[in-house]
Design a protein around this motif. Sequence first.
Motif: not given
Length: 305
Positions: A43-53, A237-249
């Motif tokens: 899971g890196q940026t392209g993976d996260f965008v693909a998963l989110g879409l 819920a509580p913030v635990v990790d910002s990794n992938g937040a931009g990809d999710a946006f």
Amino acid sequence: MGQGTDVLVLGGAGVDTVVQVPSLPLPYADSYMIEHGIETRAGQTGDFVALGLHALGLRTHHLDLLGDDPEGDLVRALHRDRGIALTVVPGPAGTKRAVNLVGPDGRRLSLYDVSRSRPEDRFPESTVRELARGSRHVHVAITHPCAPALPVLRETGVPLSTDLHDWDGENPYHEPFALAADVVFLSTASLADPERTMRDIARRGRAQVVVATAGAEGAHLLADDELIRVPAVTPPAPVVDSNGAGDAFAAGFLFGRLSGEPLRRCALYGAVAGAHACTVPATRTAPLGRDALLARVAEPEPVIR
């Protein structure tokens, strides 16, 4: 060819090793005892965008270079298990990888291994052209070798988006992406003057929309020469990790755009998806689904103005 894919994601496939550290910056010490374990997952940026879409119900196809190595097997398994189409071009230097240090407040420091990309690596033009022409939209990661594919993508006439991440507004590596895309995402993290950079992207390039995310401070949306403030959405819920937040946006925003929603609504979708991502540990891949997104958007939130 008919459009059998909603979004083609180009690049950004890889593997991260996630380390939860006691603080960031991490003071020097001979060693640290890591209580929560050290985990390696696809899971890196392209993976996260693909998963989110994909989670939002969009037909998604991912294209990138992968090595014939255990890391590549992890990426292949992730797509296979989630039912996301993946076209692999052999990567002789191996699968891209990184180490993510995650602090107690969810902030992240990423160490990217750039040795996995060779200057001569390229996507076959025929593959890029065929997959793009069969798609409604193409999202381009800034990983190598996506830049050389930009002219081919532009020839197809398919709308493009990209994420410049923490661009400082000056690094020439990012410029081809910034100037070729119709929708440009970036973070304000390294920008001295976000509005100036956003307007410069719109003036010099093809961007119809520029979105600069600012974490807990929300985001800024530039379209038709109007700068719109997008308030932050309270995480569920509580913030635990910002990794992938931009990809999710980006995934949430593109879902809205491809659904024909107004830009303010697209931005709200992105903010909700990004806030959700901050509540998911980096060792998991659990993007927000379509029903959950629409239910969350229906709840009262600050007005975008």
